[in-house]
Every structure is written in structure tokens, then in C-alpha cells.
Write a protein that holds these residues in place. Structure first.
Motif, PDB file in Angstrom:
ATOM      1  N   ARG A 150       0.838  -1.200   0.000  1.00  0.00           N
ATOM      2  CA  ARG A 150       0.000   0.000   0.000  1.00  0.00           C
ATOM      3  C   ARG A 150       0.869   1.245   0.000  1.00  0.00           C
ATOM      4  NH1 ARG A 150      -5.705  -0.334   2.335  1.00  0.00           N
ATOM      5  NH2 ARG A 150      -6.245  -2.523   2.082  1.00  0.00           N
ATOM      6  N   ARG A 196       0.392   5.150   0.222  1.00  0.00           N
ATOM      7  CA  ARG A 196      -0.627   6.160   0.516  1.00  0.00           C
ATOM      8  C   ARG A 196      -0.022   7.555   0.477  1.00  0.00           C
ATOM      9  NH1 ARG A 196      -3.182   5.170   5.717  1.00  0.00           N
ATOM     10  NH2 ARG A 196      -4.003   7.169   5.077  1.00  0.00           N
ATOM     11  N   THR A 209      -7.590   5.673   4.762  1.00  0.00           N
ATOM     12  CA  THR A 209      -8.275   4.400   4.506  1.00  0.00           C
ATOM     13  C   THR A 209      -9.551   4.455   5.329  1.00  0.00           C
ATOM     14  OG1 THR A 209      -6.172   3.261   4.243  1.00  0.00           O
ATOM     15  CG2 THR A 209      -8.118   1.881   4.597  1.00  0.00           C
ATOM     16  N   HIS A 245     -13.426   0.389   8.471  1.00  0.00           N
ATOM     17  CA  HIS A 245     -14.174  -0.807   8.083  1.00  0.00           C
ATOM     18  C   HIS A 245     -14.027  -1.904   9.142  1.00  0.00           C
ATOM     19  CE1 HIS A 245     -10.150  -1.079   6.302  1.00  0.00           C
ATOM     20  NE2 HIS A 245     -10.265  -2.389   6.212  1.00  0.00           N
ATOM     21  N   ARG A 255      -3.866 -10.692  10.091  1.00  0.00           N
ATOM     22  CA  ARG A 255      -3.226  -9.726   9.184  1.00  0.00           C
ATOM     23  C   ARG A 255      -1.931  -9.242   9.818  1.00  0.00           C
ATOM     24  NH1 ARG A 255      -6.737  -8.305   4.943  1.00  0.00           N
ATOM     25  NH2 ARG A 255      -5.187  -6.857   4.177  1.00  0.00           N
ATOM     26  N   LEU A 257       0.994  -6.219   9.198  1.00  0.00           N
ATOM     27  CA  LEU A 257       1.351  -5.002   8.473  1.00  0.00           C
ATOM     28  C   LEU A 257       2.798  -4.663   8.846  1.00  0.00           C
ATOM     29  CD1 LEU A 257      -0.839  -1.773   8.479  1.00  0.00           C
ATOM     30  CD2 LEU A 257       1.621  -1.698   8.751  1.00  0.00           C
ATOM     31  N   LEU A 286      -1.860   2.949  10.393  1.00  0.00           N
ATOM     32  CA  LEU A 286      -3.056   2.151  10.647  1.00  0.00           C
ATOM     33  C   LEU A 286      -3.696   2.688  11.931  1.00  0.00           C
ATOM     34  CD1 LEU A 286      -4.480  -0.705   9.818  1.00  0.00           C
ATOM     35  CD2 LEU A 286      -3.334  -1.541  11.865  1.00  0.00           C
ATOM     36  N   PHE A 337      -2.747  -8.242  13.616  1.00  0.00           N
ATOM     37  CA  PHE A 337      -4.101  -7.945  14.090  1.00  0.00           C
ATOM     38  C   PHE A 337      -5.143  -8.864  13.475  1.00  0.00           C
ATOM     39  CE2 PHE A 337      -5.862  -5.224  10.557  1.00  0.00           C
ATOM     40  CZ  PHE A 337      -4.718  -5.032   9.818  1.00  0.00           C
ATOM     41  N   GLU A 388      -8.568  -9.218  11.519  1.00  0.00           N
ATOM     42  CA  GLU A 388      -9.338  -8.403  10.569  1.00  0.00           C
ATOM     43  C   GLU A 388     -10.729  -8.093  11.135  1.00  0.00           C
ATOM     44  OE1 GLU A 388      -8.342  -6.939   7.883  1.00  0.00           O
ATOM     45  OE2 GLU A 388     -10.195  -6.468   6.832  1.00  0.00           O
ATOM     46  N   HIS A 412     -11.021  -0.937  11.914  1.00  0.00           N
ATOM     47  CA  HIS A 412      -9.756  -0.268  11.607  1.00  0.00           C
ATOM     48  C   HIS A 412      -9.843   0.575  10.336  1.00  0.00           C
ATOM     49  CE1 HIS A 412      -9.512  -4.080   9.350  1.00  0.00           C
ATOM     50  NE2 HIS A 412      -8.653  -3.485   8.547  1.00  0.00           N
ATOM     51  N   GLY A 413      -8.794   1.318  10.089  1.00  0.00           N
ATOM     52  CA  GLY A 413      -8.706   2.168   8.898  1.00  0.00           C
ATOM     53  C   GLY A 413      -7.317   2.770   8.862  1.00  0.00           C
ATOM     54  N   GLY A 414      -7.156   3.871   8.146  1.00  0.00           N
ATOM     55  CA  GLY A 414      -5.846   4.531   8.091  1.00  0.00           C
ATOM     56  C   GLY A 414      -6.030   6.027   8.279  1.00  0.00           C
ATOM     57  N   ARG A 447       3.333   6.939   2.249  1.00  0.00           N
ATOM     58  CA  ARG A 447       3.523   5.900   3.282  1.00  0.00           C
ATOM     59  C   ARG A 447       3.538   4.543   2.595  1.00  0.00           C
ATOM     60  NH1 ARG A 447      -1.092   3.229   6.791  1.00  0.00           N
ATOM     61  NH2 ARG A 447      -0.742   1.710   5.156  1.00  0.00           N
ATOM     62  N   HIS A 476       1.418  -5.594   3.522  1.00  0.00           N
ATOM     63  CA  HIS A 476       0.315  -6.208   4.272  1.00  0.00           C
ATOM     64  C   HIS A 476       0.140  -7.655   3.814  1.00  0.00           C
ATOM     65  CE1 HIS A 476      -1.541  -2.107   5.278  1.00  0.00           C
ATOM     66  NE2 HIS A 476      -0.494  -1.854   4.509  1.00  0.00           N
TER      67      HIS A 476
HETATM   68  O1  LIG Z   1      -3.018   0.787   6.603  1.00  0.00           O
HETATM   69  C1  LIG Z   1      -4.075   1.210   6.247  1.00  0.00           C
HETATM   70  O2  LIG Z   1      -4.226   2.367   5.839  1.00  0.00           O
HETATM   71  C2  LIG Z   1      -5.269   0.293   6.278  1.00  0.00           C
HETATM   72  C3  LIG Z   1      -4.891  -1.123   6.148  1.00  0.00           C
HETATM   73  C4  LIG Z   1      -6.004  -2.085   6.142  1.00  0.00           C
HETATM   74  O3  LIG Z   1      -7.166  -1.738   6.093  1.00  0.00           O
HETATM   75  C5  LIG Z   1      -5.677  -3.514   6.218  1.00  0.00           C
HETATM   76  O4  LIG Z   1      -4.514  -3.901   6.139  1.00  0.00           O
HETATM   77  O5  LIG Z   1      -6.651  -4.312   6.357  1.00  0.00           O
END
Ligand SMILES: O=C(O)CCC(=O)C(=O)O
Length: 348
Positions: free
Chosen positions: A120, A122, A128, A131, A168, A170, A183, A222, A224, A228-230, A239, A243
Motif C-alpha cells: 500500500r 498512501r 483508509t 471498516h 493480518r 502489516l 493504521l 491484528f 481483521e 480499523h482504517g488509516g 507511506r 500487508h
Molecule cells: O493501513 C491502512 O491504511 C489500512 C490497512 C487495512 O485496512 C488492512 O490492512 O486491512
């Protein structure tokens, strides 16, 4: 996992693991990620395209053998590069990475499979959207078992603490301070029994949401199931994070690219992997099968688009016939008026 890690993971739904990737490892991955990012961002709007079953418009990159799309939440761009493991041999070391697998073995039942890999990138302003959380998607099951479960590798029941469907991970390829859009999570929300009533896109508007700043080489492990979000990236520097999603072998992918299916492994990457690494991934489809899958999706979408167009045409036809009926009613009324007027004039 040690006692503190188990306690915190169960309580919060995530763990920040310091220095899970060593400095050299991070440098190699960062150099490869930079090159892929440059190439993808320059070519993202070109052919060939692939629309996934979730209707996300991906571009397939022949050189790097990965799929990418742009997400624009927050007003800045995010490049999501799916199947990034294919892109460079620098990433091979993440497949069956022993320090990571130690967490996986404690969190879910093997044998295991990588069900998603995303790089990712960003950029400034991107967020993000928030969700997941609690009951949002039962396929992300978080369970504290605390009882014997059959261990298929060991072929015997083993008392397990955790029994997750998906874990997950990251990895931070550079420091990610709060202002660079880390995150963010609502600790404990993996156990929520209600859907979040705070249905807003911007994660900063969700009560209880906290950013998780990281240092280069750190990882966040973590569930899922966690909401969470960003956070928005407020800096000029993109960034870059890697993942992975890993689960029991029978779990399907939940990346929007391979929804309910499995990840794509390129023939080139497959040749590089050891037996242990291959055990974590599906073998590459034959080239013809890969193309057939793409065409199948394309036909499915064309049929869907066709059905919508037919619907639109029927609506327009309905409106036209209503207009015609109204016009002929008006014509008849006008004709009557004209005839009446003529009769009045001639009677004078
Ligand atoms: O790092 C992020 O901005 C969000 C990452 C995410 O939603 C995920 O890895 O499931």
C-alpha cells in the motif's frame, strides 16, 4: 507469543511487534517497494485492465506480475498493489518468515496459506476509510478457544488459546509517525456484538479510534475483525507498508481482487520458492487458465452492464410512450379548440 502478548492480543485485537523485520531485511524490501511503486504509479491508467468480481478496476502489470488499483478516500491517492510478493525476489523472505510464522501458529490452526499480499502506497491527504469490527464479516472470525482442537499437522487434539480465521500482518518499511497516516484501530472492537453506529468514512470521526505509529521494521499483527482504517497522510512523503493476510489453508482470499478465491502466484516467483514456501501458496495457474479467468470476469461484467442498459432502454421507452400519449391528448384537445373557434367565427 508470551503471556503479555497473549493478554494484549486478546484484550485489544492487535499487537505492535517491535523490529519484526531486521534492518537489512527492511532496506531490501523498501528498495524493491520503491521501484514497484514508481513503475505502478506511472502506468496505473494504462492497459491491460481486469475487473474483479467486486467490480474493482485493476491493471495487471506484466513486468511485476501484480495487480493494482487507485483508491481516493480523503482526496489523496492510494495505490494498492495486490500480489506484490510476485514483484521482486526481495519479498521472497516474507514467505514463511519464521518470526512472523511464530505468531501465526499461536493464533490459528494450520496448515496455513497466504490469502492476500498488498503493498500500500498512501500519498498526501489519503485516508483508509473505517471498516470491519465485531459482527461485520463472520469470515474474519476471532475466537478465544481455550479447549482442545484437532491439530491437523500433529494429527492430535491440542489445547489452543486462539482460533482465528485470518491474521493480518502489516510491516512498516520506514518510520510511520501519526502525521504520515498510520493504521488506526478501535482496541477491543473485534469482540463487539453490535455494528458500529458511527458509519463515517473518516476514521478520525469514530469514537475510540487510535492511530498506531510505527518505526521501520515494526509489524502490527491484528485480527481483521478489529474495526480499523488509516489516518490521513498529512506529509509530502508517501507511506509504504506491506500487508499480508494468513489463515488456515481452507480460508479463501478477502482481497477485493481475489474475493473468495485464491491469490495469484506467478510462474517466476514459484520457481524461486522452497518447498516450505510453496506449501503456503497455491501453484500458478497455466497461462491459458489465467487469461480465461480474466475473460470470464470480463464477460460477467459485460452481461451485468448489458442488463443495466436494457433496463435503462426500457425506462426511456416507457417515458417516450407516456410523452407520445400526452402529446396526442394535447393534439386532440387543440384540434377541438381550433374547430370550436372556427365554428364561433363562422357563426358571427
Ligand atoms: O493501513 C491502512 O491504511 C489500512 C490497512 C487495512 O485496512 C488492512 O490492512 O486491512
Amino acid at each position: 507469543m508470551n503471556e503479555v502478548e497473549k493478554y494484549k492480543f486478546d484484550l485489544d485485537g492487535y499487537l505492535l511487534v517491535k523490529g519484526l523485520l531486521g534492518a537489512d531485511h527492511v532496506q531490501n524490501c523498501l528498495a524493491a517497494a520503491d521501484a514497484v511503486h514508481q513503475h505502478i504509479s506511472a502506468n496505473i491508467d494504462t492497459e491491460p485492465r481486469y475487473r474483479s468480481s467486486l467490480n474493482v478496476d485493476y491493471r495487471f502489470d506484466e513486468a511485476y506480475q501484480c495487480y493494482s488499483y487507485k483508491a481516493m478516500a480523503g482526496g489523496g491517492v492510494q495505490y494498492i498493489i495486490d500480489d506484490f510478493l510476485n514483484a521482486s525476489e526481495a519479498f521472497d523472505s516474507l514467505v514463511n518468515h519464521e518470526p512472523t510464522m511464530r505468531y501465526i501458529r499461536d493464533l490459528c490452526v494450520g496448515p496455513y496459506r497466504i490469502v492476500s499480499s498488498e503493498l500500500r502506497c498512501r500519498h498526501k491527504a489519503n485516508t483508509t476509510p473505517t471498516h470491519m469490527g465485531g459482527p461485520m464479516d463472520t469470515r474474519n472470525k476471532y475466537e478465544f478457544a481455550g479447549r482442545p482442537l484437532m491439530d491437523t499437522d500433529a494429527q492430535k487434539p491440542v489445547v489452543r488459546d486462539f482460533n482465528l480465521n485470518v491474521v493480518r500482518i502489516l510491516y512498516a518499511l520506514h518510520d510511520v509517525p501519526v502525521e504520515q497516516g498510520p493504521l488506526c484501530v478501535v482496541p477491543g472492537s473485534h469482540k463487539a456484538n453490535f455494528f458500529s453506529p458511527f458509519d463515517r468514512m473518516d476514521p478520525r470521526e469514530e469514537p475510540g479510534m487510535i492511530p498506531l505509529p510505527m518505526q521501520s521494521g515494526d509489524a502490527i499483527v491484528f485480527t481483521e475483525n478489529l474495526r480499523h482504517g488509516g489516518f490521513p497522510n498529512l506529509t509530502e512523503e508517501p507511506r509504504l507498508t506491506l500487508h499480508l493476510a494468513i489463515g488456515p489453508r481452507w480460508i479463501a482470499s478477502q482481497s477485493p481482487l481475489h474475493w473468495d478465491d485464491q491469490v495469484y502466484v506467478s510462474p517466476q516467483a514459484w520457481l524461486r520458492y522452497t518447498g516450505e514456501q510453496k506449501a503456503l501458496l497455491p501453484s500458478p495457474p497455466a497461462a491459458a487458465e489465467h487469461e480465461a479467468n480474466r475473460l470470464r470476469e470480463e464477460v460477467r461484467h459485460l452481461k451485468f452492464d448489458n442488463a443495466q442498459l436494457l433496463n435503462d432502454i426500457q425506462k426511456i421507452r416507457g417515458q417516450e410512450s407516456q410523452t407520445r400519449a400526452q402529446r396526442s391528448k394535447n393534439d386532440t384537445r387543440d384540434g377541438l379548440f381550433k374547430r370550436m373557434r372556427r365554428a364561433i367565427i363562422s357563426s358571427k
